[in-house]
Design a protein around this motif. Sequence first.
Motif, PDB file in Angstrom:
ATOM      1  N   ASN A 199       2.701  13.411  -0.285  1.00  0.00           N
ATOM      2  CA  ASN A 199       1.409  13.023   0.302  1.00  0.00           C
ATOM      3  C   ASN A 199       1.604  11.642   0.978  1.00  0.00           C
ATOM      4  OD1 ASN A 199      -1.122  11.936   0.794  1.00  0.00           O
ATOM      5  ND2 ASN A 199      -2.050  12.893  -1.000  1.00  0.00           N
ATOM      6  N   HIS A 200       1.766  11.667   2.293  1.00  0.00           N
ATOM      7  CA  HIS A 200       2.186  10.445   2.979  1.00  0.00           C
ATOM      8  C   HIS A 200       1.148   9.333   2.927  1.00  0.00           C
ATOM      9  CE1 HIS A 200       5.933  12.176   4.079  1.00  0.00           C
ATOM     10  NE2 HIS A 200       5.322  13.259   4.539  1.00  0.00           N
ATOM     11  N   ALA A 201      -0.120   9.714   2.970  1.00  0.00           N
ATOM     12  CA  ALA A 201      -1.168   8.686   2.885  1.00  0.00           C
ATOM     13  C   ALA A 201      -1.110   8.021   1.502  1.00  0.00           C
ATOM     14  CB  ALA A 201      -2.541   9.318   3.128  1.00  0.00           C
ATOM     15  N   ALA A 202      -0.926   8.852   0.468  1.00  0.00           N
ATOM     16  CA  ALA A 202      -0.874   8.295  -0.899  1.00  0.00           C
ATOM     17  C   ALA A 202       0.369   7.422  -1.061  1.00  0.00           C
ATOM     18  CB  ALA A 202      -0.875   9.430  -1.922  1.00  0.00           C
ATOM     19  N   ILE A 203       1.465   7.838  -0.434  1.00  0.00           N
ATOM     20  CA  ILE A 203       2.706   7.048  -0.528  1.00  0.00           C
ATOM     21  C   ILE A 203       2.522   5.694   0.168  1.00  0.00           C
ATOM     22  CG2 ILE A 203       5.120   6.921   0.248  1.00  0.00           C
ATOM     23  CD1 ILE A 203       5.246   9.986  -0.224  1.00  0.00           C
ATOM     24  N   ARG A 204       1.877   5.724   1.365  1.00  0.00           N
ATOM     25  CA  ARG A 204       1.646   4.458   2.093  1.00  0.00           C
ATOM     26  C   ARG A 204       0.794   3.496   1.253  1.00  0.00           C
ATOM     27  NH1 ARG A 204       1.354   7.404   6.685  1.00  0.00           N
ATOM     28  NH2 ARG A 204      -0.905   7.659   6.542  1.00  0.00           N
ATOM     29  N   ARG A 205      -0.272   4.087   0.646  1.00  0.00           N
ATOM     30  CA  ARG A 205      -1.160   3.250  -0.164  1.00  0.00           C
ATOM     31  C   ARG A 205      -0.389   2.681  -1.349  1.00  0.00           C
ATOM     32  NH1 ARG A 205      -4.767   2.939  -4.378  1.00  0.00           N
ATOM     33  NH2 ARG A 205      -6.831   2.116  -3.834  1.00  0.00           N
ATOM     34  N   TRP A 206       0.407   3.527  -2.047  1.00  0.00           N
ATOM     35  CA  TRP A 206       1.178   3.071  -3.215  1.00  0.00           C
ATOM     36  C   TRP A 206       2.136   1.941  -2.807  1.00  0.00           C
ATOM     37  CZ3 TRP A 206       6.335   2.710  -4.524  1.00  0.00           C
ATOM     38  CH2 TRP A 206       6.616   2.483  -5.870  1.00  0.00           C
ATOM     39  N   ARG A 207       2.808   2.137  -1.680  1.00  0.00           N
ATOM     40  CA  ARG A 207       3.791   1.115  -1.250  1.00  0.00           C
ATOM     41  C   ARG A 207       3.100  -0.220  -0.943  1.00  0.00           C
ATOM     42  NH1 ARG A 207       7.846   5.087   2.002  1.00  0.00           N
ATOM     43  NH2 ARG A 207       9.207   5.444   0.234  1.00  0.00           N
ATOM     44  N   ARG A 208       1.960  -0.150  -0.265  1.00  0.00           N
ATOM     45  CA  ARG A 208       1.236  -1.384   0.051  1.00  0.00           C
ATOM     46  C   ARG A 208       0.815  -2.088  -1.238  1.00  0.00           C
ATOM     47  NH1 ARG A 208       1.210  -4.810   4.323  1.00  0.00           N
ATOM     48  NH2 ARG A 208      -0.538  -6.207   4.056  1.00  0.00           N
ATOM     49  N   LYS A 209       0.310  -1.274  -2.173  1.00  0.00           N
ATOM     50  CA  LYS A 209      -0.167  -1.874  -3.426  1.00  0.00           C
ATOM     51  C   LYS A 209       1.005  -2.502  -4.200  1.00  0.00           C
ATOM     52  CE  LYS A 209      -2.852  -0.697  -7.528  1.00  0.00           C
ATOM     53  NZ  LYS A 209      -3.649   0.344  -8.183  1.00  0.00           N
ATOM     54  N   GLU A 210       2.152  -1.814  -4.228  1.00  0.00           N
ATOM     55  CA  GLU A 210       3.296  -2.361  -4.964  1.00  0.00           C
ATOM     56  C   GLU A 210       3.886  -3.578  -4.247  1.00  0.00           C
ATOM     57  OE1 GLU A 210       3.836  -1.510  -8.079  1.00  0.00           O
ATOM     58  OE2 GLU A 210       2.120  -0.193  -7.705  1.00  0.00           O
ATOM     59  N   ALA A 211       3.781  -3.599  -2.908  1.00  0.00           N
ATOM     60  CA  ALA A 211       4.217  -4.791  -2.166  1.00  0.00           C
ATOM     61  C   ALA A 211       3.325  -5.971  -2.560  1.00  0.00           C
ATOM     62  CB  ALA A 211       4.145  -4.541  -0.665  1.00  0.00           C
ATOM     63  N   LEU A 212       2.023  -5.716  -2.647  1.00  0.00           N
ATOM     64  CA  LEU A 212       1.090  -6.774  -3.049  1.00  0.00           C
ATOM     65  C   LEU A 212       1.363  -7.206  -4.492  1.00  0.00           C
ATOM     66  CD1 LEU A 212      -2.083  -5.256  -1.388  1.00  0.00           C
ATOM     67  CD2 LEU A 212      -1.228  -7.579  -0.946  1.00  0.00           C
ATOM     68  N   ARG A 213       1.643  -6.222  -5.362  1.00  0.00           N
ATOM     69  CA  ARG A 213       1.888  -6.551  -6.777  1.00  0.00           C
ATOM     70  C   ARG A 213       3.139  -7.441  -6.905  1.00  0.00           C
ATOM     71  NH1 ARG A 213       0.075  -3.369 -10.972  1.00  0.00           N
ATOM     72  NH2 ARG A 213       0.129  -1.484  -9.701  1.00  0.00           N
ATOM     73  N   ALA A 214       4.216  -7.037  -6.203  1.00  0.00           N
ATOM     74  CA  ALA A 214       5.461  -7.821  -6.285  1.00  0.00           C
ATOM     75  C   ALA A 214       5.245  -9.230  -5.741  1.00  0.00           C
ATOM     76  CB  ALA A 214       6.564  -7.115  -5.500  1.00  0.00           C
ATOM     77  N   THR A 215       4.493  -9.317  -4.627  1.00  0.00           N
ATOM     78  CA  THR A 215       4.263 -10.632  -4.005  1.00  0.00           C
ATOM     79  C   THR A 215       3.398 -11.498  -4.912  1.00  0.00           C
ATOM     80  OG1 THR A 215       4.366  -9.489  -1.877  1.00  0.00           O
ATOM     81  CG2 THR A 215       3.594 -11.747  -1.840  1.00  0.00           C
ATOM     82  N   ARG A 216       2.381 -10.881  -5.509  1.00  0.00           N
ATOM     83  CA  ARG A 216       1.495 -11.631  -6.421  1.00  0.00           C
ATOM     84  C   ARG A 216       2.297 -12.188  -7.598  1.00  0.00           C
ATOM     85  NH1 ARG A 216      -0.798 -10.142 -11.092  1.00  0.00           N
ATOM     86  NH2 ARG A 216      -2.842 -10.992 -11.678  1.00  0.00           N
ATOM     87  N   GLU A 217       3.234 -11.349  -8.134  1.00  0.00           N
ATOM     88  CA  GLU A 217       3.999 -11.778  -9.309  1.00  0.00           C
ATOM     89  C   GLU A 217       5.063 -12.815  -8.966  1.00  0.00           C
ATOM     90  OE1 GLU A 217       3.698  -7.548 -11.664  1.00  0.00           O
ATOM     91  OE2 GLU A 217       5.674  -8.264 -11.068  1.00  0.00           O
ATOM     92  N   ARG A 218       5.755 -12.577  -7.801  1.00  0.00           N
ATOM     93  CA  ARG A 218       6.948 -13.386  -7.527  1.00  0.00           C
ATOM     94  C   ARG A 218       6.741 -14.492  -6.511  1.00  0.00           C
ATOM     95  NH1 ARG A 218      11.608  -8.786  -7.409  1.00  0.00           N
ATOM     96  NH2 ARG A 218      10.798  -7.595  -9.165  1.00  0.00           N
ATOM     97  N   ARG A 219       5.884 -14.247  -5.522  1.00  0.00           N
ATOM     98  CA  ARG A 219       5.698 -15.227  -4.450  1.00  0.00           C
ATOM     99  C   ARG A 219       4.216 -15.323  -4.063  1.00  0.00           C
ATOM    100  NH1 ARG A 219       9.811 -16.558  -1.049  1.00  0.00           N
ATOM    101  NH2 ARG A 219       8.256 -17.980  -0.253  1.00  0.00           N
ATOM    102  N   PRO A 220       3.368 -15.740  -5.017  1.00  0.00           N
ATOM    103  CA  PRO A 220       1.936 -15.792  -4.692  1.00  0.00           C
ATOM    104  C   PRO A 220       1.633 -16.670  -3.471  1.00  0.00           C
ATOM    105  CG  PRO A 220       2.413 -16.887  -6.792  1.00  0.00           C
ATOM    106  CD  PRO A 220       3.657 -16.177  -6.386  1.00  0.00           C
ATOM    107  N   ASP A 221       2.523 -17.604  -3.143  1.00  0.00           N
ATOM    108  CA  ASP A 221       2.310 -18.460  -1.960  1.00  0.00           C
ATOM    109  C   ASP A 221       2.251 -17.652  -0.666  1.00  0.00           C
ATOM    110  OD1 ASP A 221       5.185 -18.169  -2.769  1.00  0.00           O
ATOM    111  OD2 ASP A 221       5.529 -19.098  -0.813  1.00  0.00           O
ATOM    112  N   LEU A 222       2.800 -16.412  -0.692  1.00  0.00           N
ATOM    113  CA  LEU A 222       2.804 -15.599   0.533  1.00  0.00           C
ATOM    114  C   LEU A 222       1.507 -14.813   0.734  1.00  0.00           C
ATOM    115  CD1 LEU A 222       6.411 -14.039   0.322  1.00  0.00           C
ATOM    116  CD2 LEU A 222       5.675 -15.974   1.718  1.00  0.00           C
TER     117      LEU A 222
END
Length: 242
Positions: A199-222
């Motif tokens: 499900n490509h829409a669900a995959i896009r949403r998951w990837r965006r959310k995990e990108a945000l999660r990783a950035t929030r955890e590791r580089r909140p300045d971004l």
Amino acid sequence: MRIDVLTLFPELFDPFLKASLLGKAIQAGVLTVELTNIRDFATDRHRTVDDAPYGGGAGMVMKCEPIVAALDSLEGRNSRERVVLLSPRGQRLTQDLVQDLGEEEDLVLLCGRYEGVDERVAETLVTDEISIGDYVLSGGELPAMVLIEAVSRMLPGVIGAWESVETDSFFEGLLAPPQYTRPPSFRGMDVPEVLMQGNHAAIRRWRRKEALRATRERRPDLLTGLTDIDQKLLAEIELETP
Ligand code: SAM
């Protein structure tokens, strides 16, 4: 794009310029990298390129004359609009700066050695001083290679799928989401279901959310300039985080 590198150690670049995607880009003519040995422009019998620092102190300083003569030798081969000195004192290299440099037709990279380059070269001939991080290496050759590799990724045709550049860390300001490949289960750790359901829409949403999660955890300045959708995803992440 054409990149001229001024260095005392051109041999360090040889295997680097032949391997992998960069080697292919050079073979295909997308990128030309020319190496100029600064020592070839020393005029004395000993081919001297450095001298003791005024004011005393340890180490040697790279002299103006051979560097300027090496730069002058590029006349006509390179517009010399952008002359970059690799230096720990420079502006930190970021993806934004890489993209900016990637727009140029040609670049000159000047690699320091010893205690660095006579300041008068930096003041008069250098347009950009760039550092690859807050640590000191023995020479500007590795920083120049870092810059060449990062900039080459911005050139059309170097990376097969442009989408893979766009989804890399920093390209759109966030860190990249995690990636998985086969097998689906490894030592009891399973690949997230959503990635295997097509499900490509669900995959896009998951990837965006995990990108945000990783950035929030590791580089909140971004985490700046987020869209409403990003804010909603971040709110979900907040609720999921103990
Ligand atoms: N004395 C200099 C200082 O403290 O700023 C360091 C000189 S370093 C030993 C010799 C050369 O390595 C520099 O002129 C520069 O070209 C290169 N270099 C070292 N660290 C670097 C870095 N983090 N980024 C870019 N170039 C670097």
